[in-house]
Design a protein around this motif. Structure first.
Motif, PDB file in Angstrom:
ATOM      1  N   LYS A  12       0.779  -1.335  -0.028  1.00 53.87           N
ATOM      2  CA  LYS A  12       0.131  -0.004  -0.009  1.00 53.87           C
ATOM      3  C   LYS A  12       0.950   1.161   0.071  1.00 53.87           C
ATOM      4  CE  LYS A  12      -3.841  -2.098   2.509  1.00 53.87           C
ATOM      5  NZ  LYS A  12      -3.910  -2.804   3.243  1.00 53.87           N
ATOM      6  N   TYR A  13       0.505   2.234  -0.809  1.00 50.58           N
ATOM      7  CA  TYR A  13       0.998   3.518  -0.804  1.00 50.58           C
ATOM      8  C   TYR A  13      -0.198   4.526  -0.699  1.00 50.58           C
ATOM      9  CZ  TYR A  13       5.484   1.659  -2.649  1.00 50.58           C
ATOM     10  OH  TYR A  13       6.530   1.158  -2.633  1.00 50.58           O
ATOM     11  N   SER A  14      -0.174   5.630  -0.459  1.00 47.53           N
ATOM     12  CA  SER A  14      -1.007   6.719  -0.427  1.00 47.53           C
ATOM     13  C   SER A  14      -1.826   6.975  -1.821  1.00 47.53           C
ATOM     14  CB  SER A  14      -0.354   8.143   0.000  1.00 47.53           C
ATOM     15  OG  SER A  14       0.189   8.456  -0.678  1.00 47.53           O
ATOM     16  N   TYR A  15      -0.990   6.825  -2.826  1.00 43.90           N
ATOM     17  CA  TYR A  15      -1.746   6.751  -4.143  1.00 43.90           C
ATOM     18  C   TYR A  15      -2.078   5.429  -4.710  1.00 43.90           C
ATOM     19  CZ  TYR A  15       3.008   5.508  -5.342  1.00 43.90           C
ATOM     20  OH  TYR A  15       4.021   4.590  -5.532  1.00 43.90           O
ATOM     21  N   SER A  16      -2.008   4.485  -3.795  1.00 48.73           N
ATOM     22  CA  SER A  16      -2.428   3.221  -4.530  1.00 48.73           C
ATOM     23  C   SER A  16      -2.864   2.127  -3.137  1.00 48.73           C
ATOM     24  CB  SER A  16      -1.211   2.591  -5.044  1.00 48.73           C
ATOM     25  OG  SER A  16      -1.257   0.967  -5.521  1.00 48.73           O
ATOM     26  N   TYR A 170      -2.828  -3.520 -17.784  1.00 49.34           N
ATOM     27  CA  TYR A 170      -1.890  -2.273 -18.431  1.00 49.34           C
ATOM     28  C   TYR A 170      -2.685  -0.985 -17.929  1.00 49.34           C
ATOM     29  CZ  TYR A 170      -0.060  -6.173 -21.230  1.00 49.34           C
ATOM     30  OH  TYR A 170       0.323  -7.285 -21.606  1.00 49.34           O
ATOM     31  N   ASP A 171      -1.580  -0.144 -17.865  1.00 49.30           N
ATOM     32  CA  ASP A 171      -1.922   1.308 -17.664  1.00 49.30           C
ATOM     33  C   ASP A 171      -3.044   1.786 -16.607  1.00 49.30           C
ATOM     34  OD1 ASP A 171      -1.323   3.998 -18.703  1.00 49.30           O
ATOM     35  OD2 ASP A 171      -2.060   3.625 -20.695  1.00 49.30           O
ATOM     36  N   VAL A 172      -2.913   1.005 -15.626  1.00 53.76           N
ATOM     37  CA  VAL A 172      -3.998   1.220 -14.624  1.00 53.76           C
ATOM     38  C   VAL A 172      -4.095   2.648 -13.820  1.00 53.76           C
ATOM     39  CG1 VAL A 172      -3.988  -1.400 -14.143  1.00 53.76           C
ATOM     40  CG2 VAL A 172      -2.633   0.045 -12.677  1.00 53.76           C
ATOM     41  N   MET A 173      -3.114   3.473 -14.141  1.00 56.32           N
ATOM     42  CA  MET A 173      -3.337   4.594 -13.293  1.00 56.32           C
ATOM     43  C   MET A 173      -3.470   5.910 -14.329  1.00 56.32           C
ATOM     44  SD  MET A 173      -0.557   4.175 -10.583  1.00 56.32           S
ATOM     45  CE  MET A 173      -1.056   5.499  -9.371  1.00 56.32           C
ATOM     46  N   LYS A 174      -2.915   5.682 -15.446  1.00 57.17           N
ATOM     47  CA  LYS A 174      -3.107   6.913 -16.502  1.00 57.17           C
ATOM     48  C   LYS A 174      -4.299   6.762 -17.545  1.00 57.17           C
ATOM     49  CE  LYS A 174       0.762   9.432 -15.542  1.00 57.17           C
ATOM     50  NZ  LYS A 174       1.827  10.043 -16.437  1.00 57.17           N
ATOM     51  N   ASP A 175      -4.526   5.415 -17.918  1.00 57.43           N
ATOM     52  CA  ASP A 175      -5.671   4.952 -18.742  1.00 57.43           C
ATOM     53  C   ASP A 175      -6.355   3.819 -18.248  1.00 57.43           C
ATOM     54  OD1 ASP A 175      -7.294   5.378 -20.918  1.00 57.43           O
ATOM     55  OD2 ASP A 175      -6.024   4.648 -22.131  1.00 57.43           O
ATOM     56  N   PRO A 176      -7.030   3.679 -17.418  1.00 61.35           N
ATOM     57  CA  PRO A 176      -7.461   2.434 -16.737  1.00 61.35           C
ATOM     58  C   PRO A 176      -8.779   2.028 -17.696  1.00 61.35           C
ATOM     59  CG  PRO A 176      -7.929   3.949 -15.159  1.00 61.35           C
ATOM     60  CD  PRO A 176      -7.378   4.704 -16.419  1.00 61.35           C
ATOM     61  N   GLN A 177      -8.693   0.704 -17.830  1.00 60.59           N
ATOM     62  CA  GLN A 177      -9.890   0.083 -18.601  1.00 60.59           C
ATOM     63  C   GLN A 177     -10.462  -1.143 -17.782  1.00 60.59           C
ATOM     64  OE1 GLN A 177     -10.813   1.346 -21.641  1.00 60.59           O
ATOM     65  NE2 GLN A 177      -9.134   2.929 -21.141  1.00 60.59           N
ATOM     66  N   ILE A 178     -10.724  -0.801 -16.373  1.00 54.96           N
ATOM     67  CA  ILE A 178     -10.820  -1.678 -15.574  1.00 54.96           C
ATOM     68  C   ILE A 178     -11.995  -2.844 -15.793  1.00 54.96           C
ATOM     69  CG2 ILE A 178     -11.722  -1.995 -13.092  1.00 54.96           C
ATOM     70  CD1 ILE A 178      -9.023  -0.601 -13.564  1.00 54.96           C
ATOM     71  N   GLU A 179     -13.227  -2.467 -16.314  1.00 57.44           N
ATOM     72  CA  GLU A 179     -14.000  -3.399 -16.727  1.00 57.44           C
ATOM     73  C   GLU A 179     -13.887  -4.449 -17.748  1.00 57.44           C
ATOM     74  OE1 GLU A 179     -16.786  -4.040 -14.864  1.00 57.44           O
ATOM     75  OE2 GLU A 179     -16.042  -2.580 -13.609  1.00 57.44           O
ATOM     76  N   ASP A 180     -12.942  -3.965 -18.904  1.00 60.88           N
ATOM     77  CA  ASP A 180     -12.389  -4.833 -19.772  1.00 60.88           C
ATOM     78  C   ASP A 180     -11.450  -5.732 -19.311  1.00 60.88           C
ATOM     79  OD1 ASP A 180     -14.136  -3.519 -21.854  1.00 60.88           O
ATOM     80  OD2 ASP A 180     -12.592  -2.302 -22.685  1.00 60.88           O
ATOM     81  N   ASP A 181     -10.510  -5.053 -18.304  1.00 55.92           N
ATOM     82  CA  ASP A 181      -9.597  -6.068 -17.781  1.00 55.92           C
ATOM     83  C   ASP A 181     -10.173  -7.028 -16.938  1.00 55.92           C
ATOM     84  OD1 ASP A 181      -7.576  -4.314 -18.723  1.00 55.92           O
ATOM     85  OD2 ASP A 181      -7.201  -3.085 -17.144  1.00 55.92           O
TER      86      ASP A 181
END
Length: 193
Positions: A12-16, A170-181
């Motif tokens: 864990k991090y503050s941003y994650s 991929y790209d989970v912070m800048k361009d997340p595609q969570i549902e597709d992932d």
């Protein structure tokens, strides 16, 4: 009955805070539960008993490492876990030292694994998929995801487990595609387990 050990290697991090990794763990647990697999879990950032963890590896048919790509490798809490558990297990529990014998000290390094089964890496990364396998992208310079995580694959080979193709989000912070992932992850689990 088949048995799976799911290891949450998120740090864990503050941003994650780890919500995405926890979501993948929940999806994996639901998948295996629906197939009537026995399930054990570990979160490497929390306290664990090393001997119990060694027994979990001996018990499991499948091991899943859920982890973020952290400075091009495992988070330190997961690396510490590996150091603790593999170190304790290499004296005849998970591997027989490094696999070499005094009769052939130059042969079979790393081939002392005693476990049978498979493992899968599930990785969340801020890197876009296009950063890999492309010599025009300067950072990885054409290297693949498997190239990057070769050391992780080798630790599993050390204990005798066979690789199932890795899953990457991929790209989970800048361009997340969570549902597709999530849909790709579910399909990946269905294909291999």
């Amino acid at each position: 009955m088949n048995k799976v050990l799911i290891i949450n290697g998120h740090l864990k991090y503050s941003y994650s805070p780890g919500k995405l990794s926890a979501s993948y763990i929940d999806r994996a647990q639901a998948h295996f539960s629906n197939k009537d697999w026995e399930i054990k879990k570990t979160m490497t950032e929390e306290a664990y008993d090393i001997a119990t963890e060694v027994e979990k590896f001996k018990w499991a048919d499948v091991v899943i490492f859920q982890m973020p790509l952290n400075w091009m490798g495992m988070p330190w809490s997961l690396k510490k876990y590996v150091d603790d558990v593999w170190g304790a297990g290499m004296v005849g529990e998970m591997s027989l030292y490094d696999g070499r014998s005094s009769a052939a000290p130059k042969e079979n390094y790393g081939m002392g694994g005693l476990l049978k089964g498979r493992y899968m890496l599930s990785v969340t990364a801020n890197a876009p998929q296009e950063a890999f396998n492309n010599p025009d992208e300067k950072y990885f310079a054409g290297r693949s995801e498997d190239d990057l995580l070769l050391p992780v694959d080798l630790i599993f080979k050390w204990i005798g487990l066979e690789k199932v193709p890795s899953f990457w989000a991929y790209d989970v912070m800048k361009d997340p595609q969570i549902e597709d992932d999530f849909m790709r992850f579910d399909a990946h689990l269905e294909k291999y387990f």
